[in-house]
Write a protein that holds these residues in place. Structure first.
Motif, PDB file in Angstrom:
ATOM      1  N   GLU A   1       0.827  -1.207   0.000  1.00 59.71           N
ATOM      2  CA  GLU A   1       0.000   0.000   0.000  1.00 59.71           C
ATOM      3  C   GLU A   1       0.859   1.254   0.000  1.00 59.71           C
ATOM      4  O   GLU A   1       0.548   2.238  -0.681  1.00 59.71           O
ATOM      5  CB  GLU A   1      -0.931  -0.006   1.214  1.00 59.71           C
ATOM      6  N   LEU A   2       1.963   1.217   0.749  1.00 63.94           N
ATOM      7  CA  LEU A   2       2.859   2.371   0.800  1.00 63.94           C
ATOM      8  C   LEU A   2       3.545   2.583  -0.543  1.00 63.94           C
ATOM      9  O   LEU A   2       3.684   3.716  -1.002  1.00 63.94           O
ATOM     10  CB  LEU A   2       3.885   2.187   1.916  1.00 63.94           C
TER      11      LEU A   2
ATOM     12  N   GLN B   1       2.329   1.858  -3.404  1.00 64.43           N
ATOM     13  CA  GLN B   1       1.310   2.416  -4.295  1.00 64.43           C
ATOM     14  C   GLN B   1       1.173   3.920  -4.081  1.00 64.43           C
ATOM     15  O   GLN B   1       1.038   4.685  -5.035  1.00 64.43           O
ATOM     16  CB  GLN B   1      -0.021   1.696  -4.074  1.00 64.43           C
ATOM     17  N   LYS B   2       1.212   4.348  -2.839  1.00 69.02           N
ATOM     18  CA  LYS B   2       1.127   5.786  -2.558  1.00 69.02           C
ATOM     19  C   LYS B   2       2.349   6.525  -3.088  1.00 69.02           C
ATOM     20  O   LYS B   2       2.238   7.604  -3.678  1.00 69.02           O
ATOM     21  CB  LYS B   2       0.991   6.007  -1.048  1.00 69.02           C
TER      22      LYS B   2
ATOM     23  N   SER C   1       2.596   6.974  -6.872  1.00 65.91           N
ATOM     24  CA  SER C   1       1.538   7.855  -7.385  1.00 65.91           C
ATOM     25  C   SER C   1       1.877   9.336  -7.226  1.00 65.91           C
ATOM     26  O   SER C   1       1.143  10.194  -7.716  1.00 65.91           O
ATOM     27  CB  SER C   1       0.212   7.542  -6.684  1.00 65.91           C
TER      28      SER C   1
ATOM     29  N   TYR D   1       4.501  11.520   6.859  1.00 62.36           N
ATOM     30  CA  TYR D   1       4.264  10.108   7.163  1.00 62.36           C
ATOM     31  C   TYR D   1       4.957   9.696   8.460  1.00 62.36           C
ATOM     32  O   TYR D   1       4.433   8.886   9.235  1.00 62.36           O
ATOM     33  CB  TYR D   1       4.747   9.250   5.989  1.00 62.36           C
TER      34      TYR D   1
END
Length: 345
Positions: A6-7, A9-10, A13, A31
């Motif tokens: 998930e990280l 993917q962030k 992006s 973060y």
């Protein structure tokens, strides 16, 4: 691995071509804002995170780079399209047909597509044979513009950054595919590692610095801001996959040599031993056309033992892909490494 994926993917992006990385460095600062770590930016815009250890006289440094391939506007053509200048080492065919974003100096963005000038097979008989080069590749802007003057009226000018659409996607079979896994996959691994140190209340044997480098793709991201106490320097970057290579998408790659020469033999053997002792699947490999922030540090004259490991990434500098198992083995090797003794030989 769900949190790591998930990280990643962030991170992929957020556009961050070399030279324009403030947004992603700011994201990482936010973060980690509640973590009990020291952090500061260097003058180049990279982020240094420090975790103090029992021994503050000898340090380790781990680095991964957040900057990516990209381009700059080289010329505004008379027909309203843009010529590009590459940022980083890739081939034009790797980005042909890609959606992109042009960011003006004022911060406004416009979408576009990277195309061959001679794209239409209904118009150009030899469309498939034309060379993919600086002259023929251009950006078609998604605005009603037909001249250089109309493009400039939008605020677009020579020197504006052009970022590539990452096209990130995760699959049920455990893959993540995206542009810029080099090296945002490794950045996510380092951040997850620091977070694990915090959650498990681990006291490291040596003070350890984590450099989020922001100029690696152009050769000098991690060649400065290395504390004088640093003894070992490990770059965490992709393992390159292809014919004749040992690296794959399911293990951690340990580099023996790249275009800069051999990495420190004792440190490499130490990493291999840690992998064997902890049932971590690994491959030792040589990358013929490759350099890292660790090799940049050596060229800059730093007296450190240098190493390079990372997840195996398929189709580097193009449509990249790796598997969650490669991320897991890389993260586990680093977890055991930062708690291990320094290499004596």
């Amino acid at each position: 691995m769900k949190e790591t994926m998930e990280l990643i993917q962030k991170l992929v992006s957020i556009h961050s071509p070399s030279g324009n990385t403030n947004k992603i460095i700011s994201f990482i600062e936010e973060y980690i804002k509640d973590w009990q770590v020291e952090k500061k930016r260097n003058h180049k815009g990279g982020l240094i995170i420090t975790v103090r250890g029992n021994d503050d006289t000898k340090h380790r440094l781990l680095t991964a780079h957040v900057d990516t391939l990209g381009a700059m506007v080289k010329e505004i053509k008379a027909n309203g399209r843009l010529k590009l200048s590459m940022i980083g080492g890739f081939r034009w065919n790797a980005v042909e047909g890609e959606y992109c974003e042009i960011e003006t100096a004022s911060g406004k963005t416009y979408s576009g597509t990277i195309l061959m000038h001679q794209t239409s097979v209904h118009v150009y008989k030899d469309a498939g044979k034309r060379e993919r080069n600086d002259e023929n590749i251009e950006v078609r802007i998604d605005e009603r513009v037909h001249s250089a003057e109309e493009v400039r009226a939008l605020g677009i000018e020579v020197g504006d950054f052009v970022s590539f659409d990452p096209r990130v996607q995760r699959t049920e079979s455990g893959y993540i595919k995206s542009r810029h896994l080099d090296d945002k996959a490794s950045v996510a691994i380092l951040l997850q590692l620091i977070n694990r140190i915090q959650k498990e209340h681990i006291t490291l044997p040596y003070t350890t610095h984590f450099l989020i480098s922001n100029n690696e793709e152009i050769g000098y991201g991690g060649n400065s801001n290395i504390p004088g106490e640093t003894v070992e320097y490990v770059a965490v970057d992709m393992g390159a996959i292809g014919d004749g290579q040992m690296s794959d998408e399911y293990t951690v790659s340990i580099c023996a040599k790249d275009s800069s020469g051999p990495y420190h033999y004792g440190l490499r053997k130490h990493l291999v031993q840690l992998a064997q002792d902890n049932q971590i699947e690994y491959k030792v490999d040589i990358y013929p056309y490759y350099g890292s922030d660790a090799s940049a540090a050596i060229r800059a004259g730093f007296d450190v033992k240098h190493g390079l490991i990372g997840p195996g990434i398929d189709a580097s500098h193009a449509f990249e892909r790796t598997h969650e198992t490669s991320l897991k083995h890389t993260e586990n090797l680093l977890y055991h490494y930062i708690q291990s003794p320094l290499v004596e030989e």
